[in-house]
Design a protein around this motif. Structure first.
Motif, short mmCIF file in Angstrom:
data_model
loop_
_atom_site.label_atom_id
_atom_site.label_comp_id
_atom_site.label_asym_id
_atom_site.label_seq_id
_atom_site.Cartn_x
_atom_site.Cartn_y
_atom_site.Cartn_z
N ALA A 80 0.80 -1.22 0.00
CA ALA A 80 0.00 0.00 0.00
C ALA A 80 0.84 1.27 0.00
O ALA A 80 0.28 2.37 -0.07
CB ALA A 80 -0.92 0.00 1.22
N GLY A 81 2.17 1.14 0.09
CA GLY A 81 3.02 2.32 -0.04
C GLY A 81 4.04 2.56 1.04
O GLY A 81 4.88 3.46 0.91
N THR A 82 4.03 1.80 2.12
CA THR A 82 5.05 1.95 3.16
C THR A 82 6.39 1.44 2.65
O THR A 82 6.46 0.37 2.06
CB THR A 82 4.65 1.14 4.42
N GLY A 83 7.44 2.19 2.87
CA GLY A 83 8.77 1.76 2.45
C GLY A 83 9.38 0.81 3.47
O GLY A 83 9.11 0.90 4.66
N LEU A 84 10.24 -0.09 2.98
CA LEU A 84 10.97 -1.03 3.84
C LEU A 84 12.44 -0.93 3.49
O LEU A 84 12.81 -1.04 2.31
CB LEU A 84 10.46 -2.46 3.63
N ALA A 85 13.29 -0.75 4.49
CA ALA A 85 14.72 -0.58 4.23
C ALA A 85 15.53 -1.22 5.35
O ALA A 85 15.08 -1.33 6.50
CB ALA A 85 15.07 0.91 4.12
N GLY A 86 16.76 -1.63 4.99
CA GLY A 86 17.65 -2.18 5.99
C GLY A 86 18.97 -2.59 5.39
O GLY A 86 19.23 -2.39 4.20
N TRP A 87 19.81 -3.17 6.24
CA TRP A 87 21.14 -3.57 5.80
C TRP A 87 21.48 -4.94 6.37
O TRP A 87 20.95 -5.38 7.37
CB TRP A 87 22.19 -2.54 6.26
N HIS A 88 22.36 -5.62 5.67
CA HIS A 88 23.02 -6.84 6.15
C HIS A 88 21.99 -7.86 6.63
O HIS A 88 20.90 -7.97 6.08
CB HIS A 88 24.03 -6.44 7.23
N GLY A 89 22.33 -8.62 7.66
CA GLY A 89 21.44 -9.65 8.15
C GLY A 89 20.16 -9.13 8.74
O GLY A 89 19.20 -9.89 8.91
N GLY A 90 20.11 -7.85 9.05
CA GLY A 90 18.91 -7.25 9.62
C GLY A 90 17.74 -7.21 8.66
O GLY A 90 16.60 -7.00 9.09
N ILE A 91 18.01 -7.44 7.36
CA ILE A 91 16.92 -7.47 6.39
C ILE A 91 16.98 -8.71 5.51
O ILE A 91 15.94 -9.23 5.10
CB ILE A 91 16.87 -6.18 5.55
N ASN A 221 31.08 5.54 2.63
CA ASN A 221 30.32 5.03 1.48
C ASN A 221 29.08 4.27 1.94
O ASN A 221 27.99 4.45 1.38
CB ASN A 221 31.21 4.11 0.65
N VAL A 222 29.25 3.42 2.95
CA VAL A 222 28.11 2.64 3.44
C VAL A 222 27.08 3.56 4.08
O VAL A 222 25.87 3.43 3.86
CB VAL A 222 28.58 1.56 4.43
N ARG A 223 27.55 4.50 4.86
CA ARG A 223 26.63 5.43 5.52
C ARG A 223 25.82 6.21 4.49
O ARG A 223 24.61 6.38 4.64
CB ARG A 223 27.42 6.39 6.40
N THR A 224 26.47 6.67 3.44
CA THR A 224 25.76 7.40 2.39
C THR A 224 24.72 6.52 1.72
O THR A 224 23.59 6.97 1.47
CB THR A 224 26.76 7.93 1.35
N LEU A 225 25.08 5.29 1.41
CA LEU A 225 24.12 4.36 0.80
C LEU A 225 22.89 4.18 1.68
O LEU A 225 21.75 4.24 1.20
CB LEU A 225 24.79 3.01 0.55
N VAL A 226 23.11 3.95 2.97
CA VAL A 226 21.99 3.70 3.87
C VAL A 226 21.12 4.95 4.01
O VAL A 226 19.89 4.88 3.92
CB VAL A 226 22.48 3.21 5.23
N GLU A 227 21.74 6.09 4.23
CA GLU A 227 20.96 7.32 4.41
C GLU A 227 20.12 7.62 3.16
O GLU A 227 18.92 7.93 3.27
CB GLU A 227 21.89 8.48 4.73
N ARG A 228 20.73 7.53 2.01
CA ARG A 228 19.97 7.78 0.78
C ARG A 228 18.91 6.73 0.57
O ARG A 228 17.80 7.02 0.10
CB ARG A 228 20.93 7.80 -0.42
N GLY A 229 19.25 5.47 0.91
CA GLY A 229 18.30 4.38 0.73
C GLY A 229 17.06 4.53 1.60
O GLY A 229 15.94 4.20 1.17
N LEU A 230 17.25 5.00 2.82
CA LEU A 230 16.10 5.23 3.70
C LEU A 230 15.14 6.24 3.09
O LEU A 230 13.92 6.02 3.07
CB LEU A 230 16.59 5.72 5.07
N LEU A 231 15.67 7.35 2.64
CA LEU A 231 14.81 8.37 2.06
C LEU A 231 14.17 7.92 0.76
O LEU A 231 13.01 8.24 0.49
CB LEU A 231 15.61 9.67 1.85
N TRP A 232 14.93 7.17 -0.05
CA TRP A 232 14.37 6.69 -1.32
C TRP A 232 13.22 5.73 -1.08
O TRP A 232 12.19 5.78 -1.77
CB TRP A 232 15.46 6.01 -2.13
N ALA A 233 13.36 4.84 -0.11
CA ALA A 233 12.33 3.83 0.13
C ALA A 233 11.06 4.43 0.73
O ALA A 233 9.96 3.91 0.51
CB ALA A 233 12.87 2.73 1.05
N SER A 234 11.20 5.51 1.46
CA SER A 234 10.06 6.07 2.17
C SER A 234 8.94 6.51 1.24
O SER A 234 9.17 6.96 0.12
CB SER A 234 10.52 7.27 2.99
N ARG A 235 7.71 6.37 1.72
CA ARG A 235 6.55 6.84 0.97
C ARG A 235 6.75 8.30 0.56
O ARG A 235 7.15 9.12 1.35
CB ARG A 235 5.30 6.71 1.84
#
Length: 235
Positions: A80-91, A221-235
């Motif tokens: 329905a539109g909720t974003g899902l994001a994570g890293w490594h074994g946590g996802i 590099n990893v921090r940038t990927l995660v931060e951008r990924g969180l915002l990209w995934a978000s509704r």
């Protein structure tokens, strides 16, 4: 303007530092206008009325189980539109036995081949190997990876089984290649996705496989990927 809402769900194996790791990104979300709720149980996924209003789920839960109503609630929210994001074994190593969850995420941890057996001491570092995260051609134009170059890490290198290599529903933004070493049973290099996105209904899924512990997440590099990924995934 309505405030955005993020849900942080964390737990499972302590070796991935779920509390310390997610705490690194809560201030970032708050600085971007999110009201953040933190839960240490996946029971919140069964709260349909609440989840319907969540813009982003940040999950860091490793090697545990999930109930049928919980995974159904998470899938319905993402669809329905909720974003899902994570890293490594946590996802990608959260709920190994749940096919519905694996289909949603689009990939599953299969291993992290480590050092030569003679070098192993029984510590987590037995699985830390030098490897490269290589951007794909699609990465240059994607908002998560634009401007980022290939980079090297010394940490767990995830071997991942992922849909993107066969069904096209995963958009792979970066890969990593496991070399063939004299003590390994495989006979040619194995390339796995290291960063990918996935559309599911109206929602978006973001996965970054680097992130074993906080020192990896602190790599710029990893921090940038995660931060951008969180915002990209978000509704």
């Amino acid at each position: 303007m309505t405030q955005k809402r993020a849900l942080v769900v964390r737990g499972g194996w302590d070796g991935h530092q779920p509390v310390e790791a997610t705490d690194r990104f809560i201030p970032y979300l708050e600085s971007h206008g999110y009201e953040v709720r933190v839960e240490d149980s996946t029971r919140v996924y069964a709260e349909a009325d609440y989840l319907a209003g969540v813009d982003l789920v940040l999950q860091c839960v490793t090697m545990t189980t999930i109930e049928a109503d919980e995974v159904a609630g998470l899938r319905a929210a993402v669809e329905a539109g909720t974003g899902l994001a994570g890293w490594h074994g946590g996802i990608v190593d959260s709920f190994r036995s749940n096919a519905e969850y694996l289909q949603l995420v689009g990939g599953q941890f299969a291993g992290h081949p480590g050092k030569h057996p003679d070098e192993c001491t029984g510590e987590q570092s037995d699985n830390y190997v030098p490897h490269r995260i290589t951007m794909t051609p699609a990465a240059a134009q994607h908002p998560i990876t634009a401007g980022l170059d290939d980079f090297d890490l010394v940490t767990e290198q995830y071997w991942v089984l992922a849909d993107g290599l066969v069904d096209g529903l995963v958009d792979v933004l970066a890969t990593t290649t496991q070399a063939v070493r004299e003590w390994d049973p495989w006979h040619r290099p194995v390339t796995s996705p290291a960063v990918w996105t996935r559309s599911w209904g109206q929602g978006r899924v973001f996965v970054c496989t680097p992130g074993h512990r906080v020192e990896v997440l602190d790599d710029p590099n990893v921090r940038t990927l995660v931060e951008r990924g969180l915002l990209w995934a978000s509704r």
